[in-house]
Design an enzyme around this catalytic site. Structure first.
Site, PDB file in Angstrom:
ATOM      1  N   CYS A 119      12.433  -1.399   1.768  1.00 29.69           N
ATOM      2  CA  CYS A 119      12.107  -1.737   3.158  1.00 29.69           C
ATOM      3  C   CYS A 119      10.609  -2.041   3.265  1.00 29.69           C
ATOM      4  CB  CYS A 119      12.484  -0.547   4.040  1.00 29.69           C
ATOM      5  SG  CYS A 119      11.962  -0.681   5.757  1.00 29.69           S
ATOM      6  N   CYS A 148      18.344   2.565   7.611  1.00 30.26           N
ATOM      7  CA  CYS A 148      17.067   2.171   8.252  1.00 30.26           C
ATOM      8  C   CYS A 148      17.096   0.760   8.841  1.00 30.26           C
ATOM      9  CB  CYS A 148      15.908   2.289   7.269  1.00 30.26           C
ATOM     10  SG  CYS A 148      14.402   1.596   7.949  1.00 30.26           S
ATOM     11  N   SER A 169       8.505  -0.831   5.152  1.00 29.74           N
ATOM     12  CA  SER A 169       7.710   0.399   5.304  1.00 29.74           C
ATOM     13  C   SER A 169       7.332   0.989   3.952  1.00 29.74           C
ATOM     14  CB  SER A 169       8.484   1.457   6.092  1.00 29.74           C
ATOM     15  OG  SER A 169       8.779   0.968   7.344  1.00 29.74           O
ATOM     16  N   HIS A 219       4.329  -0.784   2.975  1.00 31.16           N
ATOM     17  CA  HIS A 219       3.155  -0.260   3.705  1.00 31.16           C
ATOM     18  C   HIS A 219       2.650   1.017   3.026  1.00 31.16           C
ATOM     19  CE1 HIS A 219       3.754  -3.174   6.771  1.00 31.16           C
ATOM     20  NE2 HIS A 219       4.600  -2.532   7.524  1.00 31.16           N
ATOM     21  N   HIS A 246      13.120   5.321   1.434  1.00 30.83           N
ATOM     22  CA  HIS A 246      13.706   6.106   2.543  1.00 30.83           C
ATOM     23  C   HIS A 246      15.065   5.572   2.957  1.00 30.83           C
ATOM     24  CE1 HIS A 246      11.564   2.764   4.380  1.00 30.83           C
ATOM     25  NE2 HIS A 246      12.464   2.824   5.347  1.00 30.83           N
TER      26      HIS A 246
HETATM   27  N1  COD Z   1       3.376 -13.991  10.917  1.00 32.48           N
HETATM   28  C1  COD Z   1       4.698 -14.204  10.787  1.00 32.48           C
HETATM   29  N2  COD Z   1       5.452 -13.595   9.858  1.00 32.48           N
HETATM   30  C2  COD Z   1       4.843 -12.734   9.022  1.00 32.48           C
HETATM   31  C3  COD Z   1       3.459 -12.473   9.081  1.00 32.48           C
HETATM   32  C4  COD Z   1       2.705 -13.153  10.083  1.00 32.48           C
HETATM   33  N3  COD Z   1       1.387 -12.975  10.235  1.00 32.48           N
HETATM   34  N4  COD Z   1       3.149 -11.589   8.115  1.00 32.48           N
HETATM   35  C5  COD Z   1       4.282 -11.307   7.477  1.00 32.48           C
HETATM   36  N5  COD Z   1       5.313 -11.991   8.003  1.00 32.48           N
HETATM   37  C6  COD Z   1       6.726 -11.947   7.633  1.00 32.48           C
HETATM   38  C7  COD Z   1       6.983 -11.910   6.145  1.00 32.48           C
HETATM   39  O1  COD Z   1       6.977 -13.203   5.574  1.00 32.48           O
HETATM   40  C8  COD Z   1       8.361 -11.265   6.096  1.00 32.48           C
HETATM   41  O2  COD Z   1       9.406 -12.220   6.120  1.00 32.48           O
HETATM   42  C9  COD Z   1       8.435 -10.413   7.371  1.00 32.48           C
HETATM   43  O3  COD Z   1       7.270 -10.733   8.121  1.00 32.48           O
HETATM   44  C10 COD Z   1       8.417  -8.916   7.081  1.00 32.48           C
HETATM   45  O4  COD Z   1       9.593  -8.612   6.422  1.00 32.48           O
HETATM   46  P1  COD Z   1       9.741  -7.489   5.279  1.00 32.48           P
HETATM   47  O5  COD Z   1      11.050  -7.758   4.605  1.00 32.48           O
HETATM   48  O6  COD Z   1       8.506  -7.435   4.468  1.00 32.48           O
HETATM   49  O7  COD Z   1       9.802  -6.121   6.066  1.00 32.48           O
HETATM   50  P2  COD Z   1      11.029  -5.397   6.792  1.00 32.48           P
HETATM   51  O8  COD Z   1      11.745  -6.380   7.617  1.00 32.48           O
HETATM   52  O9  COD Z   1      11.808  -4.619   5.806  1.00 32.48           O
HETATM   53  O10 COD Z   1      10.257  -4.314   7.694  1.00 32.48           O
HETATM   54  C11 COD Z   1       9.440  -4.709   8.701  1.00 32.48           C
HETATM   55  C12 COD Z   1       8.957  -3.503   9.559  1.00 32.48           C
HETATM   56  C13 COD Z   1       8.101  -4.072  10.632  1.00 32.48           C
HETATM   57  C14 COD Z   1      10.095  -2.753  10.196  1.00 32.48           C
HETATM   58  C15 COD Z   1       8.190  -2.487   8.696  1.00 32.48           C
HETATM   59  O11 COD Z   1       7.289  -3.141   7.922  1.00 32.48           O
HETATM   60  C16 COD Z   1       7.494  -1.431   9.570  1.00 32.48           C
HETATM   61  O12 COD Z   1       6.451  -1.638  10.104  1.00 32.48           O
HETATM   62  N6  COD Z   1       8.143  -0.255   9.673  1.00 32.48           N
HETATM   63  C17 COD Z   1       7.636   0.874  10.410  1.00 32.48           C
HETATM   64  C18 COD Z   1       8.227   0.958  11.762  1.00 32.48           C
HETATM   65  C19 COD Z   1       9.606   1.514  11.829  1.00 32.48           C
HETATM   66  O13 COD Z   1      10.293   1.422  12.819  1.00 32.48           O
HETATM   67  N7  COD Z   1      10.088   2.116  10.827  1.00 32.48           N
HETATM   68  C20 COD Z   1      11.400   2.640  10.850  1.00 32.48           C
HETATM   69  C21 COD Z   1      11.891   2.785   9.523  1.00 32.48           C
HETATM   70  S1  COD Z   1      11.185   1.699   8.394  1.00 32.48           S
HETATM   71 ZN    ZN Z   2      12.661   1.378   6.654  1.00 35.19          ZN
END
Ligand code: COD
Ligand code: ZN
Length: 390
Positions: free
Chosen positions: A62, A190, A64, A67, A83
């Site tokens: 994920c 998640c 996170s 991060h 997680h």
């Molecule tokens: N503009 C547009 N798109 C962007 C930018 C930008 N500046 N930067 C990155 N991206 C895109 C990436 O290309 C990617 O496709 C997407 O954003 C992010 O996707 P992933 O696959 O890296 O991440 P996810 O979808 O698994 O997770 C995103 C979250 C925002 C949920 C995660 O990173 C997070 O912040 N989690 C904490 C908050 C939460 O609720 N957590 C609960 C359990 S995780």
């Molecule tokens: Zn998650």
């Protein structure tokens, strides 16, 4: 998939008839911030009272976790990341009654203690016993269950799923249907509730509405699924990685925007496309600039902006204060506002009953020993979700 041989330490081979033993198994350890994960032999202590030891069967990767590994969240190293996990209960500590040995379970990044203020409030789900904000890296009693070469290894969000065995508090685990396909349902731990729930449960997206989703990764894609299922007629997807667009369109995105290729700020383009702004905007990236863009993409009077992503610790969100007066709503949401132990098993049941289809989110499945390849695919932006299989 049994990739590694497990070594039970101590004289006892039958866990039912003798005290629980420490298990030696393979786990991925992040020894320091930004370091390459290392697959090591670790010791996993037996569960203490109120804890559950789980044999992991699958874990998603994920955003996170990324991060955490980049040091954008305040965590302690060395740690075992992960997680988003599914597994089978191997053993339980004293007093555990909600799960038993052999149950199929999901790990929960946000637990549900059913005693704290948030759990007792009808609208709350951010349980006081969570270990995300801040992340102590230890179990509820202040100690760790993992060690490697004599060194204490910290837990990640009290879940740590990049390991063949983990120990979690009972309040951070939930039993699911016996026939759940364990190579996929880890996403329901998640990504699916976080994204799908943000749309259907938290925002309560309305039929015919216009939605804009910032970030088309695993979580953003689940948001899109939720918007589509709620009857949104237009779904604008925003991502800097155009590789995400074909799958996003297949899930229901009607218009794709790459902010890096626009001549104007993305919120101005959304305003022009919609005339009045979006009814619902979702930020599923975790950056303050995209949170501001999501907020500014909403209709000034009735728009609702949901912040799904977690910005780096200490980051400040700066919005034009006067804009709040006109009536728009800014709302944070974690795990789709679901009370996790109460609600997440039902999502698994809904999946088994074809009421929700998580299959398109699982783009890759790899054995745990190919963890580095899985991370490479994730960093190359090629995955929606890559599931590690144990
Ligand atoms: N503009 C547009 N798109 C962007 C930018 C930008 N500046 N930067 C990155 N991206 C895109 C990436 O290309 C990617 O496709 C997407 O954003 C992010 O996707 P992933 O696959 O890296 O991440 P996810 O979808 O698994 O997770 C995103 C979250 C925002 C949920 C995660 O990173 C997070 O912040 N989690 C904490 C908050 C939460 O609720 N957590 C609960 C359990 S995780
Ligand atoms: Zn998650």
């Amino acid at each position: 998939m049994a990739t590694w041989d497990l070594i039970m330490t101590g004289p006892c081979a039958d866990p039912l008839s003798c005290p629980l033993e420490t298990i030696t198994c393979r786990a991925a350890i992040a020894w320091a911030e930004k370091s390459r994960l290392s697959i090591e032999e670790v010791q996993v202590e037996p569960p203490k009272p109120g804890e559950v030891r789980i044999r992991m069967l699958s874990s998603g990767i994920c955003g996170s976790d990324d991060h955490v590994l980049k040091g954008e969240l305040s965590v302690k190293f060395p740690l075992i990341p992960g997680h988003e996990g599914a597994g089978i209960v191997e053993s339980v500590g004293d007093g555990v009654c909600s799960v038993k040995q052999g149950d199929k379970v999901l790990t929960l990044i946000i637990p549900q203690c059913r005693e704290c203020d948030a759990c007792l409030h009808s609208q709350g789900n951010f349980c006081d016993k969570q270990d995300v904000l801040p992340c102590s890296g230890v179990m509820l009693d202040g100690t760790c269950r993992f060690s490697c070469r004599g060194q204490k290894i910290y837990h990640s969000f009290r879940t740590s799923t990049f390991t063949e065995y983990t120990v979690v508090p009972e309040i951070a685990v939930v039993k699911i249907d016996d026939d759940a396909p364990m190579d996929k349902v880890c996403l329901i731990s998640c990504g699916v509730p976080t994204g799908y729930g943000a749309a259907v449960n938290s925002a309560k997206v309305t039929p015919g509405s216009t939605c804009v989703v910032f970030g088309l990764g695993g979580v953003g894609s689940a948001v899109v699924m939720g918007c589509k299922a709620s009857g949104a007629s237009r779904i604008i997807g925003v991502d800097i990685n155009e590789q995400k667009f074909p799958r996003a369109r297949a899930l229901g995105v009607t218009d794709c925007l790459n902010p890096n290729k626009l001549k104007k700020p993305v919120q101005e383009v959304v305003m022009e496309m919609t005339g009045v702004g979006a009814d619902f905007a979702f930020e599923a990236i975790g950056k303050v600039e995209t949170m501001v863009a999501a907020w500014n993409s909403c209709n000034n009077s009735y728009g609702v902006c949901l912040i799904v992503g977690l910005a780096p610790v200490d980051a400040q969100l700066c919005l034009e204060a006067a804009k709040i007066l006109s009536g728009k709503t800014l709302k944070g949401v974690c795990l789709g506002d679901y009370k996790t132990r109460d609600c997440i098993p039902q999502i698994v049941t809904d999946y088994l009953q074809d009421k929700i289809n998580i299959d398109p989110l699982v783009t890759h499945q790899l054995p745990f020993n190919q963890l580095h390849k899985a991370l490479e695919l994730y960093h190359a932006g090629k995955t929606i979700r890559c599931v590690l299989l144990f």
